[in-house]
Design a protein around this motif. Structure first.
Motif, short mmCIF file in Angstrom:
data_model
loop_
_atom_site.label_atom_id
_atom_site.label_comp_id
_atom_site.label_asym_id
_atom_site.label_seq_id
_atom_site.Cartn_x
_atom_site.Cartn_y
_atom_site.Cartn_z
N GLY A 154 0.80 -1.21 0.00
CA GLY A 154 0.00 0.00 0.00
C GLY A 154 0.84 1.26 0.00
O GLY A 154 0.95 1.94 1.02
N THR A 155 1.44 1.60 -1.17
CA THR A 155 2.33 2.76 -1.25
C THR A 155 1.89 3.76 -2.30
O THR A 155 2.59 4.74 -2.54
CB THR A 155 3.76 2.30 -1.58
OG1 THR A 155 3.74 1.57 -2.82
CG2 THR A 155 4.30 1.39 -0.48
N ALA A 156 0.73 3.53 -2.96
CA ALA A 156 0.31 4.42 -4.04
C ALA A 156 -0.08 5.79 -3.49
O ALA A 156 -0.91 5.89 -2.58
CB ALA A 156 -0.87 3.80 -4.80
N THR A 157 0.50 6.85 -4.06
CA THR A 157 0.13 8.21 -3.69
C THR A 157 -0.75 8.85 -4.76
O THR A 157 -1.45 9.83 -4.48
CB THR A 157 1.39 9.07 -3.49
OG1 THR A 157 2.17 9.05 -4.68
CG2 THR A 157 2.21 8.54 -2.32
N SER A 158 -0.70 8.30 -5.97
CA SER A 158 -1.62 8.72 -7.03
C SER A 158 -2.40 7.49 -7.49
O SER A 158 -1.94 6.36 -7.33
CB SER A 158 -0.87 9.37 -8.20
OG SER A 158 0.06 8.44 -8.75
N MET A 159 -3.56 7.70 -8.06
CA MET A 159 -4.47 6.61 -8.41
C MET A 159 -3.89 5.74 -9.53
O MET A 159 -3.66 6.22 -10.64
CB MET A 159 -5.82 7.18 -8.84
CG MET A 159 -6.87 6.14 -9.06
SD MET A 159 -7.37 5.31 -7.53
CE MET A 159 -8.74 4.31 -8.14
N PRO A 160 -3.63 4.44 -9.25
CA PRO A 160 -3.17 3.53 -10.31
C PRO A 160 -4.32 3.18 -11.26
O PRO A 160 -5.49 3.44 -10.97
CB PRO A 160 -2.69 2.29 -9.54
CG PRO A 160 -2.59 2.72 -8.11
CD PRO A 160 -3.62 3.79 -7.93
N ASP A 161 -3.98 2.56 -12.38
CA ASP A 161 -4.99 2.04 -13.30
C ASP A 161 -5.30 0.61 -12.88
O ASP A 161 -4.50 -0.30 -13.09
CB ASP A 161 -4.48 2.09 -14.74
CG ASP A 161 -5.55 1.69 -15.74
OD1 ASP A 161 -6.68 1.35 -15.31
OD2 ASP A 161 -5.26 1.69 -16.95
N PHE A 162 -6.47 0.39 -12.29
CA PHE A 162 -6.84 -0.93 -11.78
C PHE A 162 -7.69 -1.72 -12.77
O PHE A 162 -8.13 -2.83 -12.46
CB PHE A 162 -7.62 -0.78 -10.47
CG PHE A 162 -6.79 -0.29 -9.32
CD1 PHE A 162 -5.57 -0.90 -9.02
CD2 PHE A 162 -7.21 0.77 -8.54
CE1 PHE A 162 -4.79 -0.46 -7.96
CE2 PHE A 162 -6.44 1.21 -7.47
CZ PHE A 162 -5.24 0.60 -7.18
N THR A 163 -7.93 -1.21 -13.95
CA THR A 163 -8.79 -1.89 -14.91
C THR A 163 -8.27 -3.29 -15.22
O THR A 163 -7.11 -3.46 -15.61
CB THR A 163 -8.91 -1.09 -16.22
OG1 THR A 163 -9.35 0.24 -15.93
CG2 THR A 163 -9.88 -1.76 -17.18
N GLY A 164 -9.11 -4.30 -15.04
CA GLY A 164 -8.75 -5.68 -15.30
C GLY A 164 -8.07 -6.37 -14.13
O GLY A 164 -7.91 -7.59 -14.12
N LYS A 165 -7.67 -5.62 -13.13
CA LYS A 165 -7.03 -6.21 -11.94
C LYS A 165 -8.09 -6.60 -10.92
O LYS A 165 -9.22 -6.10 -10.94
CB LYS A 165 -6.02 -5.24 -11.34
CG LYS A 165 -4.82 -4.97 -12.22
CD LYS A 165 -3.84 -4.04 -11.55
CE LYS A 165 -2.52 -3.97 -12.32
NZ LYS A 165 -2.69 -3.51 -13.71
#
Length: 227
Positions: A154-165
């Motif tokens: 849990g290190t994301a500071t900006s929104m990742p692209d989670f599409t398909g995950k």
């Protein structure tokens, strides 16, 4: 008068030995102290090779690194995960790990139900204390064209692209304090219980958006369904 001389003679008779004894005792004490001081000085000044028994000089610490054994790591691709781990241990490797190669974040609870798609490090000679990680899928699944990697922290500071995950991977990639809402993207309005069985179809905010504590909403369907 004779009585007085006799008393004086007796007094002199008993006094002379007393003075003599005191003088001899003082001389003996002086000799003892001198001998002790001479012995202490000789011990302190003696070189290390002439130290008395029981007094040893400490050896200097060695700065040379400890050698690590190496061994050949076999190619485990296509083998069952349990068999791969057993062979790696037999070769001398014990720091063994595995992850879901499809990127769904599933745990390999029963190793015999999973097979190896890839491994890090590659086959060949490696230090036996190397970390060995097997990319795996279930026995009835096809290995992906590329390894989707282990579940990120849990290190994301900006929104990742989670599409398909998977929803599980998305949750684990976000900071634990993130307010996350997951909704069924179909019209069935189902509850998302086993998050590794659900894939993300839509997300809010959009990829790349600075999170900074803002809430996140995901819409998902099961993996055997289309978004």
């Amino acid at each position: 008068m004779r009585t007085h001389l006799t008393d004086l003679t007796d007094l002199t008779h008993f006094t002379r030995p007393t003075h003599l004894a005191r003088a001899l005792a003082g001389a003996a004490l002086l000799l003892t102290l001198t001998a002790c001081e001479a012995g202490g000085a000789s011990d302190a000044e003696a070189p290390s090779g002439d130290r008395p028994p029981g007094r040893t000089a400490s050896a200097p610490a060695s700065d040379e690194p400890t050698a690590v054994d190496t061994a050949a790591l076999p190619d485990m691709t296509g083998k069952g995960l349990q068999s791969a781990q057993d062979r790696a241990q037999a070769a001398g490797f014990h720091d063994l790990h595995s992850h879901d190669a499809l990127g769904r974040g599933r745990v390999q609870a029963l190793d015999r139900n999973w097979k190896v798609c890839g491994q890090v490090p590659a086959p060949g000679p490696h230090p036996v204390d190397a970390r060995v990680d097997f990319a795996s899928v279930k026995l009835d699944e096809t290995c992906p064209g590329r390894d989707h990697g282990a579940t990120p922290g849990g290190t994301a500071t900006s929104m990742p692209d989670f599409t398909g995950k998977s929803v599980k991977v998305a949750r684990q990639a976000l900071d634990p304090s993130t307010n996350l809402t997951v909704n069924d993207a179909s019209s069935a309005d189902r509850m998302v219980l086993v998050e590794s069985n659900w894939q993300v179809c839509e997300q809010d905010p959009a990829p790349g958006t600075e999170l900074a504590g803002r809430p996140v909403t995901l819409r998902a369907v099961k993996y055997d369904e289309s978004c």
